[in-house]
Each structure stands twice: as structure tokens, then as C-alpha cells.
Write a protein that holds these residues in place. Structure first.
Motif, PDB file in Angstrom:
ATOM      1  N   LYS A 200       0.967  -1.072  -0.057  1.00  9.20           N
ATOM      2  CA  LYS A 200       0.040  -0.078  -0.076  1.00  9.20           C
ATOM      3  C   LYS A 200       0.805   1.155   0.124  1.00  9.20           C
ATOM      4  N   THR A 201       1.636   1.337   1.106  1.00 13.10           N
ATOM      5  CA  THR A 201       2.624   2.522   0.923  1.00 13.10           C
ATOM      6  C   THR A 201       3.750   2.612  -0.221  1.00 13.10           C
ATOM      7  N   SER A 202       4.164   1.339  -0.713  1.00  5.38           N
ATOM      8  CA  SER A 202       5.188   1.534  -1.948  1.00  5.38           C
ATOM      9  C   SER A 202       4.278   1.862  -3.056  1.00  5.38           C
ATOM     10  N   THR A 203       3.043   1.725  -3.160  1.00  2.00           N
ATOM     11  CA  THR A 203       2.334   1.879  -4.284  1.00  2.00           C
ATOM     12  C   THR A 203       1.973   3.561  -4.263  1.00  2.00           C
ATOM     13  N   THR A 204       1.821   4.154  -2.999  1.00  4.13           N
ATOM     14  CA  THR A 204       1.499   5.518  -2.824  1.00  4.13           C
ATOM     15  C   THR A 204       2.705   6.365  -3.329  1.00  4.13           C
TER      16      THR A 204
END
Length: 424
Positions: free
Chosen positions: A189-193
Motif C-alpha cells: 500500500k505505502t510503496s504504491t503511494t
């Protein structure tokens, strides 16, 4: 009606009748130097017994000047012939014109009648369209070797990349917000953001903003800047921004509470466990309102779950969603459960237009049927995009586009383009 014959002078017999006007004198002089355009047989003969009768139509024969008609050799016929010749000229309201004058358009008339080209809206009328420069592959090699003389244009792959860039860079009217969420942690989730935020910053003319609204000590800024750089920077967080939000009236003032990874601007989440879960929906909406005054695109890292305090404010202000999932069976089920929960709690449009991103973070074994998982999720969302396994994402450390595989960068471009497509 009888023809009236004026008295004639016998001394004038045999002489042509001449009008005393400058025009007839000029015409007589011209006729004396060159042959008449009309044969003599065509000239009407003078007749003293001429009676009044309708003249011949003007188009039956060219108009002949009276001065060029020879008078009769008899004395009485000279005067009557002149009157008869004058009477034979058909009356006309228009002034007499020489028979040899023709009306033909000039170059100036043609230019004046031609439509004026529009130099502003139609520049292609004057400049040949230039093919885009090919990059890479055989087309790019030929272009370089020939010094640009051989330009075959971009290939299919480059055209697809250019189309993605065009979609990402589309000009927007207003400010939009995309929420990235999941029901399970550690699935990208955070790496995608970060990856999508850096991609937006690379292709858009306006800088995007990413907000860390994770209630569990989110690490959005650390993934974008690196742990070492973030520790050296001023540790301003979302809590500091809320405490001073009333005094912020410009982008310069807002920049004091933000971090910058290139052109991606970030608001750090609260790191203190005692206050990290204190962000409410009303507080998030205040931050969102402030951000909307200066940024056209905002990404919100929501953390894990959909029921924490700030989540109702995030969903209320979101224009579209990105649901993070993994290739594990549990990750796929949780992503589907998230979409069902949204649809049953008043967010049907967000669920229908959601983008599901499956990140192959742990490089699952061949026993996992990736196609079956993708098929399981693709029917309940607007678009499903897979991010391949990449150590630049899987390590949980700094995410930079330069070290990612081309396939991973392509996936982030597809996600960014799908996000901007949803801004209507």
C-alpha cells in the motif's frame, strides 16, 4: 410615324457625318489608324425611307459607332442616313462601351475573393507535421545513425508509453483526492503511494501531494526520502500542521510542514504511538480543504482498515480509490471484502470505480494461480493492475524510480493514468 429629314447642304454630300464631341473625334482618329473590328457588310445602310420600327436586340450584333457609318452619296440621303443610323442604335440606360473591351478578373480580385487562412488555429497549413522522434530499438538506432534523416517514427511500445504520459499529464480543473487503502498490512500500500506519487510528479506539470493518514505510525515519508534523510530533516508531522493550520495562508507557509522527494510533496504521519490514532475525520477534512487550495492532485495513504477515526472523512472527500492487494489467497479475499464493505456502506460509486493493485511483493511460488486471483477481482472494480516482483519495492526501504525495473515503472504509470482518468 414618318421620318423627319432635316435640311441638308449639298456641299456636304458624300462626307461622313461627324459628331462634334471629344469622344467621337478620338474614336474617328483610332479608326483611321487601324481597321474596324466589324466588317463593312455588317454596318447598317442609310435609307431615307426608314420608318419607325422596333430595333434589333442588342445581342444580335455588336454595337457599332455611328461615326464609322458612311453617309449616302446623295445630298438628301446624307442627312437622313445620319439620323437613321442614330435611330438604329438601341436605347440603353447603361453607358455605351467599346465592343473590344472584355471584363476579366485580375490577380488582385482573385486574392481579395480568396478566403483568408487562419495562421493561429491552423498552423499545419504552413508547416509540415514532424514525426515524433523514436527512442530505443531499431527505429531509434536508425534515427541516430542517419543524423535524423531516417525517421520512421515511434514504434508501438513507445506510442503506448506516450499515450500513458498524455493521460497522466492531463490538465485538471479543480483539486482531486485518491485514497489508497487495504484491510491487510504489508502488501504494497505505502510503496504504491510513493511509486505512483513519484510518477505523477515526473509527468504532471503541477506537483502532487501525498498525505500520511496512517494511524499506526505510518512510514510514507521514510519510504520516499530514506530513513537517514528523514531523521536529519525537521520532523514536522501532520499533528504540527493541525496545530498551526489557522496561520497558514500561502504555499510558502504550508511548505514549512512538508517534506519533498523531488517534485512530490509529502505530509508526514504522526510517529508518536500515543497520539498517532488521534486524527479525526473533521481534522482530516480541514487538512484536505487546505491542500485543495494549492494542489490539484492529492494521494492519501489511509493505513490498514476502513474503520479508524479519520476514515469517514477520507472516504467522504475521496474522488476515487486504490485497493492494495497481494497474490496470496488471503490478500485477494480481503480486497474483495473491502469492495463489498464500501458498496454496503454508502460508497457504491467509489467501489465501482476502484482500482485494484496486486503487488507481487513476496514473489509467490508457482503454486499460486495468479490468473485465477486476477479474474476473482477484476469483475468488481473499474481496473486491475499488477505490479511485478521488484526488490526495489519488496525491501521495505527507499522507493526511487531509478532503481525499479522497467516493468514496475510501467505498472506505476498505468496506475497513475487510471487515477487521473477517474477525475471527472
Amino acid at each position: 410615324m414618318p421620318t423627319v429629314t432635316p435640311p441638308s447642304n449639298s456641299n456636304d454630300a458624300g462626307k461622313p457625318v461627324t459628331r462634334r464631341t471629344s469622344w467621337t473625334e478620338a474614336a474617328a482618329a483610332a479608326d483611321a489608324t487601324k481597321p474596324s473590328r466589324i466588317p463593312a457588310a455588317a454596318a447598317p445602310a442609310a435609307d431615307s425611307s426608314l420608318v419607325s420600327s422596333p430595333p434589333a436586340p442588342p445581342t444580335a450584333a455588336p454595337i457599332v459607332s455611328v461615326d464609322s457609318v458612311p453617309a449616302s452619296t446623295s445630298g438628301s440621303g446624307s442627312a437622313s442616313g445620319g439620323v437613321a443610323a442614330e435611330s438604329a442604335v438601341p436605347p440603353s440606360d447603361a453607358p455605351a462601351q467599346p465592343s473590344f473591351r472584355r471584363s476579366r478578373p485580375t490577380v488582385a480580385d482573385a486574392i481579395a475573393d480568396a478566403p483568408m487562412p487562419d495562421f493561429i488555429s491552423s498552423p499545419g497549413l504552413f508547416v509540415k507535421e514532424q514525426k515524433p522522434r523514436p527512442v530505443g530499438g531499431i527505429r531509434g538506432a536508425l534515427y541516430k545513425l542517419s543524423g535524423g534523416a531516417w525517421n520512421l517514427g515511434p514504434g508501438p511500445k513507445q506510442r503506448q508509453e506516450d499515450e500513458l504520459a498524455r493521460r497522466i499529464s492531463r490538465q485538471l480543473q479543480g483539486s482531486y483526492n485518491t485514497a489508497i487503502l487495504s484491510l491487510k498490512g504489508g502488501i504494497g500500500k505505502t510503496s504504491t503511494t510513493v511509486g505512483v506519487g513519484l510518477t505523477l510528479a515526473e509527468y504532471r506539470g503541477d506537483a502532487p501531494c501525498a498525505i500520511d493518514a496512517n494511524p499506526d505510525s505510518g512510514d510514507l515519508v521514510e519510504r520516499a526520502l530514506g530513513e537517514g534523510i528523514y531523521q536529519q530533516a525537521s520532523p514536522r508531522t501532520i499533528t504540527d500542521l493541525l496545530e498551526n493550520i489557522e496561520s497558514i495562508d500561502s504555499l510558502t507557509a504550508l511548505a514549512r510542514y512538508m517534506h519533498h522527494a523531488g517534485r512530490l510533496h509529502l505530509i508526514a504521519g504522526e510517529q508518536d504511538p500515543e497520539v498517532s490514532d488521534s486524527l479525526t475525520a473533521e481534522e482530516y477534512l480541514r487538512i484536505r480543504k487546505l491542500i485543495s487550495s494549492y494542489y490539484s492532485v492529492a494521494l492519501t495513504d489511509c493505513g490498514t482498515g476502513v474503520t479508524h477515526n479519520a476514515m469517514s472523512g477520507i472516504l467522504q472527500s475521496a474522488d476515487n480509490l486504490v485497493i492494495a492487494a497481494g497474490y496470496a489467497v488471503s490478500g485477494a479475499k480481503r480486497a474483495r471484502s473491502t469492495l463489498h464493505w464500501l458498496a454496503s456502506h454508502g460508497y457504491e460509486d467509489l467501489a465501482r470505480n476502484a482500482i485494484v493493485v496486486i503487488t507481487d511483493k513476496d514473489e509467490v511460488s508457482s503454486r499460486v494461480d495468479k490468473d485465477a486471483i486476477e479474474e476473482h477481482l477484476s469483475g468488481i472494480c473499474r481496473e486491475l493492475i499488477a505490479v511485478p516482483h521488484d526488490r526495489g519495492v519488496a525491501d521495505g526501504d527507499l522507493v526511487t524510480l531509478d532503481v525499479l525495473k522497467p516493468e514496475t515503472r510501467r505498472a506505476y504509470k498505468e496506475i497513475a493514468a487510471a487515477i487521473v482518468d477517474g477525475y471527472r
